[in-house]
Write a protein that holds these residues in place. Structure first.
Motif, short mmCIF file in Angstrom:
data_model
loop_
_atom_site.label_atom_id
_atom_site.label_comp_id
_atom_site.label_asym_id
_atom_site.label_seq_id
_atom_site.Cartn_x
_atom_site.Cartn_y
_atom_site.Cartn_z
N MET A 222 1.00 -1.25 -0.03
CA MET A 222 0.16 0.05 -0.08
C MET A 222 1.27 1.17 0.12
O MET A 222 1.77 1.36 -0.02
CB MET A 222 -0.82 0.46 1.94
CG MET A 222 -1.92 -1.24 0.92
SD MET A 222 -3.54 -1.32 0.02
CE MET A 222 -3.82 0.04 0.65
N ASP A 223 0.27 2.57 -0.26
CA ASP A 223 1.16 3.88 -0.50
C ASP A 223 0.16 4.83 0.85
O ASP A 223 -0.57 6.30 0.64
CB ASP A 223 1.33 4.14 -1.39
CG ASP A 223 2.20 5.58 -1.33
OD1 ASP A 223 2.96 5.94 0.00
OD2 ASP A 223 1.84 6.27 -2.20
N CYS A 224 -0.01 4.26 2.18
CA CYS A 224 -0.79 4.67 3.34
C CYS A 224 -0.15 6.07 3.71
O CYS A 224 0.73 6.12 4.19
CB CYS A 224 -1.57 3.56 3.95
SG CYS A 224 -2.82 2.55 3.64
N VAL A 225 -0.71 7.03 4.30
CA VAL A 225 -0.78 7.73 5.16
C VAL A 225 -1.07 7.48 5.72
O VAL A 225 -2.55 7.52 6.15
CB VAL A 225 -1.11 9.13 4.17
CG1 VAL A 225 -0.30 9.87 3.38
CG2 VAL A 225 -1.87 9.64 4.49
N LEU A 226 -0.06 8.33 6.94
CA LEU A 226 -0.97 8.00 8.61
C LEU A 226 -1.84 9.44 8.74
O LEU A 226 -2.48 10.02 8.26
CB LEU A 226 -0.46 8.71 9.31
CG LEU A 226 -0.79 9.14 10.87
CD1 LEU A 226 -0.51 7.97 11.48
CD2 LEU A 226 0.29 9.95 11.67
N LEU A 227 -3.37 8.64 9.46
CA LEU A 227 -4.98 9.65 9.25
C LEU A 227 -4.32 10.83 9.71
O LEU A 227 -3.78 10.72 10.67
CB LEU A 227 -5.43 8.45 9.68
CG LEU A 227 -7.24 8.63 10.13
CD1 LEU A 227 -7.49 8.88 8.44
CD2 LEU A 227 -8.20 7.61 10.88
N PRO A 228 -5.21 11.87 9.37
CA PRO A 228 -4.67 12.70 9.75
C PRO A 228 -5.35 13.12 11.35
O PRO A 228 -6.47 12.44 11.23
CB PRO A 228 -5.19 13.41 9.00
CG PRO A 228 -4.78 13.85 7.83
CD PRO A 228 -5.40 12.14 7.82
N ALA A 229 -4.80 13.42 12.40
CA ALA A 229 -5.21 13.72 13.62
C ALA A 229 -6.78 13.94 14.18
O ALA A 229 -8.17 13.54 14.79
CB ALA A 229 -4.53 13.98 14.40
N GLU A 230 -7.36 15.44 12.38
CA GLU A 230 -8.45 16.02 12.61
C GLU A 230 -10.13 15.11 12.80
O GLU A 230 -10.66 15.38 13.01
CB GLU A 230 -8.00 16.97 12.24
CG GLU A 230 -8.01 17.60 10.41
CD GLU A 230 -6.31 17.71 10.54
OE1 GLU A 230 -6.32 17.53 9.57
OE2 GLU A 230 -5.83 16.98 11.17
#
Length: 438
Positions: A222-230
């Motif tokens: 995958m090429d996921c990014v960290l789910l943004p905290a907001e």
């Protein structure tokens, strides 16, 4: 029959009933004996919680004599264990004396016939047993002395405790969720567990582990990014209540506000009281937000070539919009071939803005064979606008085709070549992303 005979029969039956229902133990109409309820090898688990673990050995008194009696147990000698190992082809080792204790080795029964069961406590030290060198350590006990006869066949027990480290853990390793752009918000429920008898409230800390994102992507392609905290709310902890072995918590996620993309939220579990089980101490909440998918309900589809000799629904054009990637459309192969191009026409029933199309090749049997493919849109089936030409590969996975944004009611699929250089083509499924205009 005379009255005297009737009375005699009734009296006899009544006495028999009273005798049979006295205390349920008269199947042993013999002199009193004592024995171990669970004789032979007894395997069980004890937990390394920092406290001693108590196991009970039950001694039973049978028989009809209304007399009191006593019985006592003794620990096996090395010679007795050696004899057991030789007879049973086992290799058990004698448990050291500092690993257990017998607060009392004798039990007493009073004269009442209902007084038939006593329990002896065996107290084990899990920490010391766990620290022993490799091997299976046992504690052998024998009914050695009694004031009544001992049942020799049930006079010995061999206790084999397994020391288990109490651990907290996620009951599942994670989830993979797919949403269309602007989908409704969710509250993802996640559960944690405890693998031992729970005698207290266990507080488990929860924390985001951003350093694990790269490893997750590498392991899952995958090429996921960290789910943004907001976009989410993670509780600081979850408590497994005393007496329970599982608890759950929720992670609310504002899916409706998320931009398109692939996201992952690695959540790490920890506890000051117990260790987290390695490999089950991280939960991966993975989410993909894609363009909205058009609902195919009511759509109609035709083609200038199909193969009804395939096992239905395979071979027919309706298979490419049925929501099942394992069914497939196939061009004609029995009785001749259809010349190029192979054309599939889809009536979406309403004006739709088409933004992209996911393509799946045939999933079983022959390799996916479609090569050059073009998508066109029309509002009247007279004038067609090309929204993209693509070369499909023979990969069975999804192939996203980023078409030109355009509006139309009719979607045409035009295939002009195949990978085997014949007129043989097939498609597993088409998933159309977009929005209904009217």
């Amino acid at each position: 029959m005379s009255l005297h005979k009737i009375l005699a029969i009734v009296l006899t039956l009544s006495l028999g009933a009273l005798w049979a229902c006295d205390d349920g133990l008269d199947d042993n109409l013999t002199a009193n004996k004592v024995y171990l309820v669970d004789s032979g090898l007894q395997e069980f688990e004890i937990y390394k919680t920092g406290e001693l673990a108590t196991y009970q050995v039950s001694v039973y008194r049978s028989g009809v004599d209304e007399t009191s009696c006593t019985a006592s147990v003794a620990v096996w000698s090395e010679g007795e264990l050696d004899a057991y190992n030789e007879a049973n082809e086992t290799g058990y080792r004698m448990m050291p004396a500092d690993c257990y204790s017998l607060p009392a080795s004798q039990v007493s029964f009073d004269a009442a016939r209902r007084d038939v069961s006593r329990a002896l406590d065996i107290v084990f030290d899990p920490e010391k047993i766990d620290a022993l060198p490799d091997g299976e350590y046992v504690l052998g006990l024998t009914l050695a002395e009694a004031s009544v006869e001992i049942n020799a066949e049930k006079s010995k027990t061999l206790l084999l405790p397994s020391v288990i480290e109490p651990l907290v853990y996620f009951t599942e390793g994670g989830c993979e969720l797919d949403f269309g752009l602007g989908a409704a918000d969710i509250a993802q429920e996640i559960s944690v567990g405890f693998n031992a008898e729970n005698r207290q409230d266990i507080a488990c800390a929860l924390a985001v582990a951003p350093e694990l994102v790269d490893a997750y992507n590498s392991g899952h392609g995958m090429d996921c990014v960290l789910l943004p905290a907001e976009y989410y709310t993670l509780p600081e902890s979850v408590v497994i209540p005393e007496g329970d072995n599982e608890a759950s918590f929720e992670v609310p996620v504002s899916v409706s506000a998320l931009p398109m993309g692939d996201y992952v939220l690695p959540i790490r579990l920890n506890s000051e009281t117990f260790h987290a089980r390695e490999g089950d101490d991280v939960y991966y909440l993975q989410m993909s937000v894609t363009l909205p998918i058009l609902d195919t309900t009511g759509w109609t589809i035709t083609a200038n070539t199909e193969e009804p000799a395939e096992t239905p629904p395979n071979g027919l054009p309706s298979s490419i919009i049925d929501g099942d990637i394992d069914t497939f459309w196939h061009s004609q192969w029995s009785g001749g071939w259809q010349d190029w191009p192979h054309i599939i026409d889809i009536d979406m029933q309403r004006l739709c803005e088409v933004i992209s199309i996911d393509y799946y090749g045939r999933q079983d049997g022959s390799n996916p064979n479609t090569k050059d493919i073009e998508f066109l849109l029309s509002t009247d089936q007279l004038t067609w606008t090309s929204i993209g030409k693509f070369e499909a590969t023979q990969d069975r996975g999804v192939q996203p085709f980023d078409t030109e944004d355009a509006v139309g009611r009719y979607l045409q699929v035009r295939i002009t070549s195949s990978w085997d250089n014949t007129n043989n083509t097939n498609i597993g499924e088409l998933i159309v992303h977009g929005e209904v205009v009217e």
